[in-house]
Design a protein around this motif. Structure first.
Motif, PDB file in Angstrom:
ATOM      1  N   GLY A   1       0.783  -1.222   0.000  1.00  0.00           N
ATOM      2  CA  GLY A   1       0.000   0.000   0.000  1.00  0.00           C
ATOM      3  C   GLY A   1       0.820   1.278   0.000  1.00  0.00           C
ATOM      4  O   GLY A   1       2.054   1.254  -0.007  1.00  0.00           O
ATOM      5  N   CYS A   2       0.109   2.401  -0.001  1.00  0.00           N
ATOM      6  CA  CYS A   2       0.777   3.700   0.022  1.00  0.00           C
ATOM      7  C   CYS A   2      -0.163   4.745   0.620  1.00  0.00           C
ATOM      8  O   CYS A   2      -1.344   4.787   0.285  1.00  0.00           O
ATOM      9  CB  CYS A   2       1.170   4.120  -1.393  1.00  0.00           C
ATOM     10  SG  CYS A   2       2.003   5.715  -1.404  1.00  0.00           S
ATOM     11  N   ASP A   3       0.386   5.569   1.507  1.00  0.00           N
ATOM     12  CA  ASP A   3      -0.401   6.645   2.115  1.00  0.00           C
ATOM     13  C   ASP A   3       0.101   8.023   1.709  1.00  0.00           C
ATOM     14  O   ASP A   3      -0.141   9.003   2.405  1.00  0.00           O
ATOM     15  CB  ASP A   3      -0.329   6.541   3.651  1.00  0.00           C
ATOM     16  CG  ASP A   3      -1.234   5.443   4.180  1.00  0.00           C
ATOM     17  OD1 ASP A   3      -2.183   5.071   3.467  1.00  0.00           O
ATOM     18  OD2 ASP A   3      -0.976   4.957   5.293  1.00  0.00           O
ATOM     19  N   LYS A   4       0.828   8.109   0.615  1.00  0.00           N
ATOM     20  CA  LYS A   4       1.407   9.404   0.254  1.00  0.00           C
ATOM     21  C   LYS A   4       0.434  10.295  -0.517  1.00  0.00           C
ATOM     22  O   LYS A   4       0.556  11.506  -0.502  1.00  0.00           O
ATOM     23  CB  LYS A   4       2.686   9.188  -0.582  1.00  0.00           C
ATOM     24  CG  LYS A   4       3.887   8.800   0.255  1.00  0.00           C
ATOM     25  CD  LYS A   4       4.433  10.007   1.000  1.00  0.00           C
ATOM     26  CE  LYS A   4       5.559   9.689   1.929  1.00  0.00           C
ATOM     27  NZ  LYS A   4       5.120   9.126   3.213  1.00  0.00           N
ATOM     28  N   PHE A   5      -0.481   9.712  -1.236  1.00  0.00           N
ATOM     29  CA  PHE A   5      -1.500  10.468  -1.966  1.00  0.00           C
ATOM     30  C   PHE A   5      -0.928  11.544  -2.877  1.00  0.00           C
ATOM     31  O   PHE A   5      -1.357  12.702  -2.819  1.00  0.00           O
ATOM     32  CB  PHE A   5      -2.521  11.082  -0.990  1.00  0.00           C
ATOM     33  CG  PHE A   5      -3.287  10.040  -0.226  1.00  0.00           C
ATOM     34  CD1 PHE A   5      -4.283   9.305  -0.852  1.00  0.00           C
ATOM     35  CD2 PHE A   5      -2.980   9.761   1.097  1.00  0.00           C
ATOM     36  CE1 PHE A   5      -4.978   8.324  -0.150  1.00  0.00           C
ATOM     37  CE2 PHE A   5      -3.670   8.783   1.799  1.00  0.00           C
ATOM     38  CZ  PHE A   5      -4.669   8.063   1.173  1.00  0.00           C
ATOM     39  N   CYS A   6       0.040  11.188  -3.691  1.00  0.00           N
ATOM     40  CA  CYS A   6       0.478  12.117  -4.736  1.00  0.00           C
ATOM     41  C   CYS A   6      -0.756  12.355  -5.615  1.00  0.00           C
ATOM     42  O   CYS A   6      -1.513  11.414  -5.888  1.00  0.00           O
ATOM     43  CB  CYS A   6       1.612  11.507  -5.552  1.00  0.00           C
ATOM     44  SG  CYS A   6       3.021  11.090  -4.512  1.00  0.00           S
ATOM     45  N   THR A   7      -0.947  13.601  -6.042  1.00  0.00           N
ATOM     46  CA  THR A   7      -2.263  13.946  -6.611  1.00  0.00           C
ATOM     47  C   THR A   7      -2.548  13.298  -7.970  1.00  0.00           C
ATOM     48  O   THR A   7      -3.684  13.283  -8.421  1.00  0.00           O
ATOM     49  CB  THR A   7      -2.407  15.477  -6.760  1.00  0.00           C
ATOM     50  OG1 THR A   7      -1.277  15.950  -7.507  1.00  0.00           O
ATOM     51  CG2 THR A   7      -2.464  16.156  -5.410  1.00  0.00           C
ATOM     52  N   TYR A   8      -1.499  12.773  -8.616  1.00  0.00           N
ATOM     53  CA  TYR A   8      -1.682  12.159  -9.942  1.00  0.00           C
ATOM     54  C   TYR A   8      -1.871  10.650  -9.853  1.00  0.00           C
ATOM     55  O   TYR A   8      -2.177  10.003 -10.840  1.00  0.00           O
ATOM     56  CB  TYR A   8      -0.434  12.425 -10.811  1.00  0.00           C
ATOM     57  CG  TYR A   8       0.863  12.061 -10.115  1.00  0.00           C
ATOM     58  CD1 TYR A   8       1.321  10.746 -10.079  1.00  0.00           C
ATOM     59  CD2 TYR A   8       1.606  13.032  -9.444  1.00  0.00           C
ATOM     60  CE1 TYR A   8       2.474  10.404  -9.395  1.00  0.00           C
ATOM     61  CE2 TYR A   8       2.767  12.703  -8.772  1.00  0.00           C
ATOM     62  CZ  TYR A   8       3.191  11.395  -8.749  1.00  0.00           C
ATOM     63  OH  TYR A   8       4.334  11.056  -8.068  1.00  0.00           O
ATOM     64  N   CYS A   9      -1.698  10.071  -8.670  1.00  0.00           N
ATOM     65  CA  CYS A   9      -1.437   8.627  -8.588  1.00  0.00           C
ATOM     66  C   CYS A   9      -2.624   7.816  -8.070  1.00  0.00           C
ATOM     67  O   CYS A   9      -3.254   8.162  -7.066  1.00  0.00           O
ATOM     68  CB  CYS A   9      -0.226   8.399  -7.691  1.00  0.00           C
ATOM     69  SG  CYS A   9       0.292   6.686  -7.676  1.00  0.00           S
ATOM     70  N   ILE A  10      -2.887   6.716  -8.713  1.00  0.00           N
ATOM     71  CA  ILE A  10      -4.024   5.854  -8.379  1.00  0.00           C
ATOM     72  C   ILE A  10      -3.647   4.795  -7.320  1.00  0.00           C
ATOM     73  O   ILE A  10      -4.517   4.180  -6.707  1.00  0.00           O
ATOM     74  CB  ILE A  10      -4.549   5.181  -9.689  1.00  0.00           C
ATOM     75  CG1 ILE A  10      -5.908   4.508  -9.534  1.00  0.00           C
ATOM     76  CG2 ILE A  10      -3.553   4.184 -10.266  1.00  0.00           C
ATOM     77  CD1 ILE A  10      -7.058   5.441  -9.519  1.00  0.00           C
TER      78      ILE A  10
HETATM   79 FE1  SF4 Z   1       2.448   6.517  -3.455  1.00  0.00          FE
HETATM   80 FE2  SF4 Z   1       1.907   6.864  -6.034  1.00  0.00          FE
HETATM   81 FE3  SF4 Z   1       3.081   8.821  -4.676  1.00  0.00          FE
HETATM   82 FE4  SF4 Z   1       4.426   6.579  -5.236  1.00  0.00          FE
HETATM   83  S1  SF4 Z   1       3.688   8.046  -6.717  1.00  0.00           S
HETATM   84  S2  SF4 Z   1       4.365   7.671  -3.275  1.00  0.00           S
HETATM   85  S3  SF4 Z   1       2.795   5.067  -5.104  1.00  0.00           S
HETATM   86  S4  SF4 Z   1       1.036   8.010  -4.288  1.00  0.00           S
END
Ligand code: SF4
Ligand code: SAM
Length: 526
Positions: free
Chosen positions: A237-246
């Motif tokens: 999983g990932c909790d970073k929530f980059c605005t472009y990323c699914i």
């Molecule tokens: Fe997470 Fe996507 Fe940002 Fe990588 S790019 S840190 S997977 S939200």
């Protein structure tokens, strides 16, 4: 996870309880029928919660359970005897590793693997949702497989992986691709035996996608792709929530495996003769942040890896924001911790980084690079870059170009921004024409190729250590492997060196690979 919890988490679930054995005719009838819009709409209303970024942001606090008791139910242990499976994998290393797990489960169910679609009784498409063209490829393949399914109605055709976590995809498959028998997501891979059985007996399409992540299931079987290098998941999983990323939506919240389980897996791989492991996570530097009962970070884990008797340890992917001083200090110890660091920057403009929600600036990134290079003077850096993020100006793109030069990246995965439904960036109006984006990608690739070519040139007449992986795809008389810095080397040498670390003198540099001659000595690296 108990059955009740499982039911609660099954957010897309059709009636998939076996009634009676279905016939080939049932399958053909289903393929010919089209599911009405009304039925699908009703179904989604009742069963499925589409990705909700605000809800997702609050999910950290929920507990994750660890399970060590996976087994194939007795009635399914031999269900695949005399039958074959094929899994086609799209996308990242995480998907490749999930494929190894699914192959392990199917093998324990009695299936054998095949690379021939005509020979397969189960075909699974393990999909990637990161960009639109990745999805288009999968829909193309689903279409190509329809004649085969009509010819072999008992074939089970399944779609899994990240695309299955998207409502629009599941919707489209249900509406337009009734020849797909089975759809499941990234959180319920361990349910594969049940899902296969359901697909065998159900007359309807079997759909089981959990929109909420599951627990960590530790003892899933795996059929690893090769005996030299291995993937090891350290977190999900990932909790970073980059605005472009699914990804935070398709892979769920960050959850770390316990260190003792990871250490045991790597020790076991070393004992089996594996020479290299790559620790996997969407953001490995966030490893351990979710432990409620102890302080143990990615730096601590790498320190423990350093003590294991395996020649090479890599990791991917690092988020610059969580790359702390302790990790830099540990990596500087060297040994089996390699000095190649993949550190995605995405953009060289602080303004664009802010809109991407990367939570670091250009200056922060450059400062981190300075730190790494000071502690590990020979460090090689590679990166990921997105061009044409909504409203990226020419000046902002130029900042990416100057950053690439300043850091001296030796390779980069470069992408044109692709809007993903459900992500904040996809809702933004974008004034950058597609042609301009393509031009930017071209200019960036020219620069990256130039830097890669220059770094390759610096290896000419030098001797490097290569982990020999096998014959080159182009010429069976040539062997191929990778250096510590992940440079592909093609060279002539004895087949007995496959699986060993050898020294190769570089005779010729190309843009993306090196040619050389083996030096007559096998290197023992620990
Ligand atoms: Fe997470 Fe996507 Fe940002 Fe990588 S790019 S840190 S997977 S939200
Ligand atoms: N977690 C990793 C990180 O933060 O660097 C990356 C994981 S993602 C699977 C791999 C790469 O795909 C990202 O680094 C980014 O460059 C690219 N990517 C993700 N979403 C994208 C999008 N919507 N359009 C274009 N590229 C995208």
């Amino acid at each position: 996870m108990n059955e009740q919890q499982r039911k609660e988490q099954a957010q897309i679930k059709q009636d998939n309880h076996p009634t009676d054995v279905k016939s080939g005719k049932d399958n053909i009838d289903r393929i010919k029928s089209t599911t009405s819009d009304e039925m699908i709409a009703k179904y989604f209303q009742a069963n499925y919660q589409p990705p909700d970024i605000n809800k997702a942001r609050k999910r950290r606090k929920e507990d994750v359970q660890f399970h060590y008791d996976f087994s194939i139910p007795e009635d399914m242990a031999n269900i695949g005897k005399g039958k074959k499976f094929l899994i086609r994998t799209y996308g990242c290393q995480m998907n490749e590793h999930d494929t190894e797990v699914m192959a392990g489960i199917l093998t324990e169910m009695g299936y054998e693997s095949t690379s021939d679609t005509n020979d397969a009784d189960i075909i699974l498409l393990n999909t990637c949702a990161i960009r639109e063209n990745a999805e288009n490829k999968v829909f193309g393949e689903i279409g190509h497989l329809k004649p085969l399914k009509l010819e072999k109605p008992d074939l089970i055709l399944g779609v899994c992986g990240c695309m299955s976590q998207e409502e629009s995809v599941v919707n489209r498959i249900m509406k337009k691709h009734q020849h797909v028998d089975l759809i499941f997501g990234t959180h319920n891979i361990h349910r594969l035996p049940h899902l296969v059985k359901d697909a065998m007996f159900s007359k309807a399409q079997v759909v089981e996608v959990w929109s909420k992540e599951g627990d960590i299931i530790e003892n899933l079987p795996k059929v690893r792709n090769g005996k030299i290098k291995a993937w090891v998941n350290i977190m999900y999983g990932c909790d970073k929530f980059c605005t472009y990323c699914i990804v935070p939506m398709t892979r769920g919240k960050e959850r770390s495996r316990r260190p003792e389980d990871i250490i045991q897996e790597v020790r076991h791989l070393a004992a089996q003769g594996y020479k290299e492991v790559t620790l996997l996570g969407q953001n490995v530097n966030a490893y351990g942040k979710d432990f409620g009962d102890m302080e143990y970070t990615f730096g601590d884990l790498m320190d423990d890896m350093h003590k294991i008797d395996i020649p090479r340890v890599r990791f991917t992917t690092s988020h610059p924001r969580d790359f702390d001083d302790h990790l830099v200090e540990v990596l500087a110890k060297g040994g089996n911790l390699l000095d190649h660091i993949h550190l995605p920057v995405q953009s060289g403009s602080s303004e664009v980084l802010k809109r991407m929600n990367r939570k670091y600036t250009r200056e922060d990134y450059l400062e981190l690079v300075r730190k790494i290079k000071k502690a590990i003077p020979n460090a090689t850096l590679t990166t990921d870059i997105i061009v044409g993020f909504p409203n990226e100006t020419e000046e902002q793109f130029e900042e990416t170009m100057t950053l690439v030069e300043e850091v001296g990246f030796e390779a980069a995965y470069t992408f044109i921004y692709s809007p993903r439904e459900g992500t904040p960036a996809a809702r933004k109006k974008d004034d950058v024409p597609e042609e301009v984006k393509k031009q930017r990608l071209y200019r960036l690739n020219e620069l990256v190729n130039k830097q890669s070519g220059e770094s390759m040139k610096s290896y000419e007449n030098k001797t490097v250590t290569v982990l020999v992986e096998g014959e080159s795809k182009k010429d069976p008389d040539v062997l191929a492997g990778y250096t510590e810095k992940n440079k592909l080397v093609n060279f002539k040498g004895p087949k007995s060196s496959i699986g060993h670390i050898v020294e190769v003198k570089i005779t010729e540099a190309k843009t993306w690979s090196l040619n050389g001659e083996m030096v007559e000595k096998t290197v023992e690296v620990n």
